[in-house]
Design a protein around this motif. Structure first.
Motif, PDB file in Angstrom:
ATOM      1  N   LYS A   1       4.701   1.623  -0.848  1.00 56.00           N
ATOM      2  CA  LYS A   1       4.318   2.368   0.357  1.00 56.00           C
ATOM      3  C   LYS A   1       2.998   3.109   0.152  1.00 56.00           C
ATOM      4  N   ALA A   2       2.796   3.640  -1.043  1.00 55.88           N
ATOM      5  CA  ALA A   2       1.528   4.310  -1.341  1.00 55.88           C
ATOM      6  C   ALA A   2       0.368   3.320  -1.301  1.00 55.88           C
ATOM      7  N   GLY A   3       0.608   2.108  -1.756  1.00 53.36           N
ATOM      8  CA  GLY A   3      -0.425   1.072  -1.702  1.00 53.36           C
ATOM      9  C   GLY A   3      -0.795   0.720  -0.272  1.00 53.36           C
ATOM     10  N   ILE A   4       0.211   0.632   0.606  1.00 53.30           N
ATOM     11  CA  ILE A   4      -0.052   0.339   2.017  1.00 53.30           C
ATOM     12  C   ILE A   4      -0.854   1.472   2.644  1.00 53.30           C
ATOM     13  N   ALA A   5      -0.472   2.714   2.348  1.00 52.02           N
ATOM     14  CA  ALA A   5      -1.183   3.861   2.899  1.00 52.02           C
ATOM     15  C   ALA A   5      -2.634   3.888   2.426  1.00 52.02           C
ATOM     16  N   ALA A   6      -2.839   3.596   1.141  1.00 56.16           N
ATOM     17  CA  ALA A   6      -4.210   3.568   0.613  1.00 56.16           C
ATOM     18  C   ALA A   6      -5.023   2.457   1.261  1.00 56.16           C
ATOM     19  N   ALA A   7      -4.390   1.303   1.487  1.00 53.88           N
ATOM     20  CA  ALA A   7      -5.085   0.187   2.135  1.00 53.88           C
ATOM     21  C   ALA A   7      -5.440   0.533   3.576  1.00 53.88           C
ATOM     22  N   GLU A   8      -4.530   1.190   4.285  1.00 52.26           N
ATOM     23  CA  GLU A   8      -4.809   1.586   5.666  1.00 52.26           C
ATOM     24  C   GLU A   8      -5.966   2.568   5.723  1.00 52.26           C
ATOM     25  N   ALA A   9      -6.040   3.472   4.747  1.00 51.55           N
ATOM     26  CA  ALA A   9      -7.126   4.456   4.713  1.00 51.55           C
ATOM     27  C   ALA A   9      -8.485   3.793   4.507  1.00 51.55           C
ATOM     28  N   LEU A  10      -8.497   2.675   3.813  1.00 56.47           N
ATOM     29  CA  LEU A  10      -9.749   1.950   3.588  1.00 56.47           C
ATOM     30  C   LEU A  10     -10.247   1.262   4.858  1.00 56.47           C
ATOM     31  N   GLY A  11      -9.311   0.916   5.755  1.00 58.43           N
ATOM     32  CA  GLY A  11      -9.694   0.278   7.006  1.00 58.43           C
ATOM     33  C   GLY A  11     -10.163  -1.158   6.862  1.00 58.43           C
ATOM     34  N   GLN A  12      -9.684  -1.857   5.816  1.00 57.05           N
ATOM     35  CA  GLN A  12     -10.073  -3.248   5.586  1.00 57.05           C
ATOM     36  C   GLN A  12      -8.865  -4.149   5.856  1.00 57.05           C
ATOM     37  N   PRO A  13      -8.899  -4.954   6.917  1.00 59.43           N
ATOM     38  CA  PRO A  13      -7.722  -5.765   7.284  1.00 59.43           C
ATOM     39  C   PRO A  13      -7.231  -6.664   6.164  1.00 59.43           C
ATOM     40  N   TYR A  14      -8.142  -7.298   5.438  1.00 64.19           N
ATOM     41  CA  TYR A  14      -7.730  -8.203   4.359  1.00 64.19           C
ATOM     42  C   TYR A  14      -6.938  -7.450   3.298  1.00 64.19           C
ATOM     43  N   VAL A  15      -7.440  -6.272   2.920  1.00 65.92           N
ATOM     44  CA  VAL A  15      -6.780  -5.480   1.883  1.00 65.92           C
ATOM     45  C   VAL A  15      -5.423  -4.981   2.381  1.00 65.92           C
ATOM     46  N   ARG A  16      -5.352  -4.596   3.656  1.00 65.71           N
ATOM     47  CA  ARG A  16      -4.082  -4.137   4.210  1.00 65.71           C
ATOM     48  C   ARG A  16      -3.059  -5.277   4.224  1.00 65.71           C
TER      49      ARG A  16
END
Length: 377
Positions: free
Chosen positions: A146-161
């Protein structure tokens, strides 16, 4: 191209990076080599060529630690932790991945130049979530995903999310949580369609099929996984995902009663993995043993597979697969009518070592088995 089509021209990139390293005649720990080495190691890792990635990962980490740059250190710990874990050193790998996450939380990540693969701090979250599950920390694994998903969302990069969501879904498959798997599959495929991410559309579709398999919707499971695999084959894709997709397909076929076909898939993956079939492959041994039993096979063959999984798990400190294997051996011993005290005692010892995740399906089943046998849990 990477985000939309998959790993297009990966072979060409690999040759260019390898040639650049071979042509360099200076200090092997020159920081200017760092981005080339990192890209080369990442490509080897995504091609599942860990033997080639390991020495590069060590060189990368040396350069990063000597230079002291926070982002280089994140990348260095991420790649070294990942390749260490997938060659059987789970705890050592986790230490490096935790270090990458710690530095990222404190100092952020600002890469030097272009790099292949996913954001190393996000991949550290997702990889460590899977390793935490294997090492017997299921609640911590869920929190890390869940922390990884939150960090990915904060980056705003669809591929990473999409990357973070898919790996959280894979963790949910291992946890046998079909509703969570289905939700992750919907999130990945919706994101992939919105942004034209063909790789993640294929993987998310396969994940949806895995969710159907978990609840026994056999034909829907087969249709979903096969549709995703068809998309996947049309891409130049990283082989590192292939074994997991084949596991999804075996589970889907098994849920329709096509047990022999499912076993053939598991055999093919294990044969291809060979000596590399460590902790991430343990569920293949367990599923094969289960399917052979379900098809009326010799229980001794299944017991041999469970013991093999138990030994690999013990060697790589993979407590959760070890518990799974031991529960099967204890159940087999009880079904045979012979002495089961030894297997039950070992199961009780393994169960007692868990201090979290006691509501997880595997731990619940182990506890119920012990209680049914009158053994201490």
């Amino acid at each position: 191209n990477l985000a939309v089509h998959g790993y297009v021209n990966a072979d060409g990139l690999l040759r260019e990076f390898a040639s650049a390293v071979e042509a360099y005649e200076g200090d092997p720990d020159d920081p200017r080599l760092f981005p080339i080495l990192f890209n080369l190691a990442a490509l080897y890792q995504y091609r599942a060529e860990m033997d080639r990635a390991v020495p590069l990962a060590g060189q990368i980490l040396r350069i990063a630690e000597a230079d002291g740059d926070a982002s280089m250190r994140i990348a260095g710990h991420a790649i070294f932790g990942s390749v260490s874990a997938f060659r059987g050193e789970l705890e050592a790998g986790l230490e490096h991945l935790d270090r990458a996450i710690e530095i990222f939380g404190r100092e952020g990540y600002h890469p030097r130049g272009f790099h292949t693969g996913v954001h190393p701090a996000i991949s550290s979250h997702t990889t460590s979530a899977l390793l935490l599950w294997l090492s017997g920390r299921p609640d911590t694994a869920v929190a890390r995903a869940k922390a990884g998903i939150a960090a990915a969302e904060a980056l705003g990069q669809p591929y990473v999310r999409a990357f973070a969501l898919f790996h959280a879904g894979l963790l949910d498959v291992w946890r046998r949580e079909p509703e969570a798997v289905a939700e992750r599959a919907r999130e990945v495929t919706a994101l992939a369609r919105e942004h034209g991410l063909r790789l993640w559309l294929a993987l998310g579709t396969c994940l949806g099929g895995a969710a159907d398999a978990l609840v026994g919707r056999g034909e829907a499971a087969v249709a979903g996984v096969d549709a995703g695999l068809e998309m996947y084959r049309d891409l130049t894709t990283p082989p590192v995902f292939w074994p997991f997709l084949q596991f999804f397909r075996a589970a889907a076929l098994a849920s329709t009663g096509r047990l022999r076909a499912a076993v053939e898939i598991l055999d093919a993956v294990l044969e291809a993995a060979g000596a590399r079939s460590g902790a991430p492959y343990l569920d293949f041994y367990l599923m094969k043993g289960d399917l052979l039993l379900a098809s009326g096979g010799d229980p001794r063959v299944s017991a041999g597979l469970y013991r093999q999984a138990r030994e690999i798990a013990a060697a790589s400190e993979a407590r959760m697969p070890r518990l799974r294997a031991q529960a099967r051996l204890a159940r087999l011993a009880m079904m045979s009518g012979g002495p089961a005290d030894g297997e039950l005692a070992e199961l009780g010892r393994l169960y007692a070592a868990f201090d979290e995740g006691l509501r997880t399906a595997d731990l619940v089943e182990a506890r119920q088995l012990l209680e049914a046998a009158g053994a201490p849990a």
